[in-house]
Design an enzyme around this catalytic site. Structure first.
Site, PDB file in Angstrom:
ATOM      1  N   CYS B 100      -3.347  10.720  -0.937  1.00 55.21           N
ATOM      2  CA  CYS B 100      -2.494  10.631  -2.124  1.00 55.21           C
ATOM      3  C   CYS B 100      -3.309  10.412  -3.398  1.00 55.21           C
ATOM      4  O   CYS B 100      -3.062  11.034  -4.422  1.00 55.21           O
ATOM      5  CB  CYS B 100      -1.498   9.485  -1.991  1.00 55.21           C
ATOM      6  SG  CYS B 100      -0.299   9.715  -0.666  1.00 55.21           S
ATOM      7  N   HIS B 101      -4.278   9.493  -3.342  1.00 52.85           N
ATOM      8  CA  HIS B 101      -4.956   9.061  -4.569  1.00 52.85           C
ATOM      9  C   HIS B 101      -6.222   9.858  -4.877  1.00 52.85           C
ATOM     10  O   HIS B 101      -6.865   9.606  -5.909  1.00 52.85           O
ATOM     11  CB  HIS B 101      -5.292   7.567  -4.483  1.00 52.85           C
ATOM     12  CG  HIS B 101      -4.077   6.684  -4.336  1.00 52.85           C
ATOM     13  ND1 HIS B 101      -3.186   6.481  -5.355  1.00 52.85           N
ATOM     14  CD2 HIS B 101      -3.613   5.969  -3.285  1.00 52.85           C
ATOM     15  CE1 HIS B 101      -2.224   5.661  -4.947  1.00 52.85           C
ATOM     16  NE2 HIS B 101      -2.455   5.342  -3.685  1.00 52.85           N
ATOM     17  N   CYS B 135       0.911  -0.044   0.423  1.00 49.23           N
ATOM     18  CA  CYS B 135       0.678   1.368   0.717  1.00 49.23           C
ATOM     19  C   CYS B 135       0.637   1.604   2.226  1.00 49.23           C
ATOM     20  O   CYS B 135       1.236   2.542   2.730  1.00 49.23           O
ATOM     21  CB  CYS B 135      -0.647   1.834   0.113  1.00 49.23           C
ATOM     22  SG  CYS B 135      -0.506   2.430  -1.581  1.00 49.23           S
ATOM     23  N   CYS B 202     -13.895 -29.350 -12.394  1.00 45.23           N
ATOM     24  CA  CYS B 202     -15.229 -28.760 -12.269  1.00 45.23           C
ATOM     25  C   CYS B 202     -15.450 -27.648 -13.299  1.00 45.23           C
ATOM     26  O   CYS B 202     -16.486 -27.600 -13.958  1.00 45.23           O
ATOM     27  CB  CYS B 202     -15.419 -28.158 -10.873  1.00 45.23           C
ATOM     28  SG  CYS B 202     -15.595 -29.389  -9.568  1.00 45.23           S
ATOM     29  N   ARG B 239     -12.351 -17.752  -1.615  1.00 42.51           N
ATOM     30  CA  ARG B 239     -13.062 -18.666  -2.518  1.00 42.51           C
ATOM     31  C   ARG B 239     -12.137 -19.772  -2.999  1.00 42.51           C
ATOM     32  O   ARG B 239     -12.520 -20.942  -3.040  1.00 42.51           O
ATOM     33  CB  ARG B 239     -13.610 -17.884  -3.711  1.00 42.51           C
ATOM     34  CG  ARG B 239     -14.600 -18.668  -4.546  1.00 42.51           C
ATOM     35  CD  ARG B 239     -15.921 -18.801  -3.810  1.00 42.51           C
ATOM     36  NE  ARG B 239     -16.888 -19.621  -4.537  1.00 42.51           N
ATOM     37  CZ  ARG B 239     -16.993 -20.933  -4.416  1.00 42.51           C
ATOM     38  NH1 ARG B 239     -16.161 -21.593  -3.623  1.00 42.51           N
ATOM     39  NH2 ARG B 239     -17.902 -21.616  -5.086  1.00 42.51           N
ATOM     40  N   CYS B 243     -12.846 -23.722  -2.348  1.00 38.58           N
ATOM     41  CA  CYS B 243     -12.869 -24.735  -3.403  1.00 38.58           C
ATOM     42  C   CYS B 243     -11.889 -25.858  -3.077  1.00 38.58           C
ATOM     43  O   CYS B 243     -12.198 -27.036  -3.205  1.00 38.58           O
ATOM     44  CB  CYS B 243     -12.441 -24.114  -4.745  1.00 38.58           C
ATOM     45  SG  CYS B 243     -13.812 -23.560  -5.774  1.00 38.58           S
TER      46      CYS B 243
END
Lengths: 107, 282, 151
Positions: B100-101, B135, B202, B239, B243
């Protein structure tokens, strides 16, 4: 190993020129020093040798130990005597051999 | 254990933050294969900082160098794996992403700079990972990719990499994006965990200081998925969860409403920075 | 205790050492003596002279998993003025060997770069073996930080 090795070689050079080659291959480089969640040692499995030849003639070789990082990277130089092809080989502990090649044209 | 507790005290003390700023972001400019990358720019209106800085400016010279050249960047292996996946047929409809893309360098350009976007179907913001799953399930007759598995990071990195160098810019006027931004801001400033830390403790109050041996950045997300020297390709929600674990709090699930709101808000905090995917960090 | 920078560093180093001991890697580490023995073995029984070879590595590595290391040897790479090989050791790793590079006249120049793992702050040593039978070495200390939150 999922992806093909990556190599960077200039497309052309002058005769006798010294060029820089870079290579990168996807590999865990399991050191043999680690343990799994159950505490059992994970067996060593690394790329143990990397070789670069030009038309069959040795240019650069490296014996790797487990202290080489995952996804081994090399940068080295090569003299280009004439048009031809650089061949690259990586040997895996499990017996697999990965290869790549790159042509270069002398102008 | 005593040492660990002491370390915790030191951690909290260093974050409480009356100490000197040991190391500000470096002055350096980034070009990736000759393409200029914006790593420092004026913050958008309503931002707590005057200037936003890419995490790249907080890393050592050796780590910074790894990102300058897409060949030397170990994260590019994952991008190539993502490219292979883009062209692989998945699911009962016999389609690949490319069916498709087509050419991702055209069709996906800008995606990495403008997501998360408003998704009217779910009435929530949607990020690249969830858009891929949408998708897969709605168009391709395939199973959704589980969090961080089966190539999710790689395909996401490939798609976001198509926007390399483009400035991050979210459209907060779409749908109800603004209220998700508000909620994300709440998450950002809410202290959690045994160490009682908020994101802001932080990455805002202590930005530029050292936490143990780590140089605290603004916590920008313009380079995700990022290649961490510590553990390889790392997704944004991985991530976030890392954290949050370090504050010794219970971790919210990846793509939960709280983390989607946080992604929306934190992405906005990096408005104007270039997409660096896959960035290289410590 | 006053919270000075030195105190903080001392405490965090202690915590880092503790973290390693409690973590997944706990084999005996190589010693400087063992690495020295390996250097001498490679160099045919004597400690090599300094000079000719330059080892480049960061003074401080942000993460021990991926530490760039380069070697460069001053040589014409022709006839008898040729570098045959360069071996790299790290004297604080579980095993000191890191890599051995082999060169030929086709190499053009004796230089190479790779990325290595360092388990802790330690010395990295490179020894060049020349075709004429001489050996040269260089040594750099690399401080490895155990930072890197989360992830």
């Amino acid at each position: 190993m999922a992806s093909k090795p990556r190599i960077k070689v200039p497309k052309s050079a002058s005769a006798g020129e010294v060029i820089t080659i870079k290579t990168l291959i996807s590999h865990e480089m399991e050191s043999g020093q680690r343990k799994d969640k159950e505490g059992n040692p994970i067996p060593r499995r690394i790329i143990n040798k990397f070789t670069c030849t030009f038309e069959g003639e040795l240019v650069f070789e490296c014996d790797l130990d487990p202290a080489i990082s995952a996804n081994p990277y090399f940068e080295f130089n090569a003299k280009v005597p004439a048009s031809g092809t650089f061949e690259f080989t990586w040997l895996d502990d499990d017996g697999s051999v990965y290869t790549a090649e790159a042509p270069i044209e002398v102008k | 254990m005593k040492r660990l507790l002491l370390a915790g005290v030191v951690l909290a003390a260093s974050i409480a933050g009356s100490g000197p700023v040991w190391a500000d972001p470096v002055e350096d400019t980034l070009e990736i294969d000759g393409m200029p990358i914006v790593t420092q720019t004026a913050a958008p209106e309503g931002h707590p900082f005057d200037e936003v800085y890419s995490g790249w400016l907080f890393r050592s010279a050796e780590t910074r160098d790894l990102e300058r050249d897409t060949f030397e960047n170990p994260g590019m292996i994952a991008v190539e794996d993502g490219e292979a996946m883009w062209n692989t047929v998945m699911g009962s409809e016999g389609k690949s992403c490319a069916s498709c893309h087509e050419d991702a360098s055209v069709s996906m350009k800008g995606v990495g700079a403008h997501y998360p976007k408003w998704d009217a179907d779910s009435g929530k913001p949607i990020n690249v990972e969830l858009q891929i799953n949408k998708c897969l399930t709605e168009q391709m007759g395939a199973e959704p990719l589980p969090f961080n598995k089966n190539g999710q990071r790689e395909l996401t990195a490939y798609i976001k990499h198509q926007s390399l160098g483009m400035p991050v810019e979210l459209d907060l006027t779409e749908g109800d994006m603004q209220s998700w931004w508000d909620r994300g801001k709440d998450v950002y400033y809410t202290r959690t965990g045994q160490l009682n830390l908020a994101c802001a403790s932080c990455h805002e109050t202590a930005m530029g200081k050292m936490i143990r041996a780590d140089h605290l950045s603004q916590g920008q997300v313009n380079g995700f998925p990022t290649y961490r020297l510590k553990n390889g390709l790392t997704s944004l929600h991985q991530r976030f969860r890392g954290c949050i674990r370090d504050t010794r709090a219970e971790q919210p699930k990846a793509f939960s409403d709280d983390l989607m709101a946080l992604e929306t808000y934190v992405t906005w905090r990096g408005t104007g920075l270039s997409v660096e995917t896959p960035s290289v960090r410590q | 205790m006053q919270l000075t920078r030195r105190n903080v560093l001392g405490l965090t180093a202690g915590a880092a050492a503790f973290a390693i001991a409690g973590g997944r890697i706990s084999p005996a580490m190589a010693s400087a003596e063992e690495a020295e023995k390996m250097v001498m073995e490679f160099a045919g029984g004597a400690m090599p002279a300094e000079g000719k070879i330059t080892l480049t590595a960061p003074e401080i590595a942000e993460n021990g998993n991926t530490v760039p290391v380069s070697i460069s040897v001053d040589s014409a790479m022709e006839g008898d003025d040729l570098v045959e090989s360069v071996i790299i050791f790290a004297d604080g790793n579980p095993s000191p060997a890191v890599a051995t590079f082999h060169f030929t006249e086709m190499s053009g120049e004796a230089l190479a770069t790779t990325r290595m793992r360092l388990a802790k702050t330690q010395n990295v040593i490179a020894v060049a073996k020349m075709k004429d039978g001489s050996f040269y070495m260089d040594k750099k200390q690399v401080k490895v930080t155990i930072g890197g939150c989360g992830g």
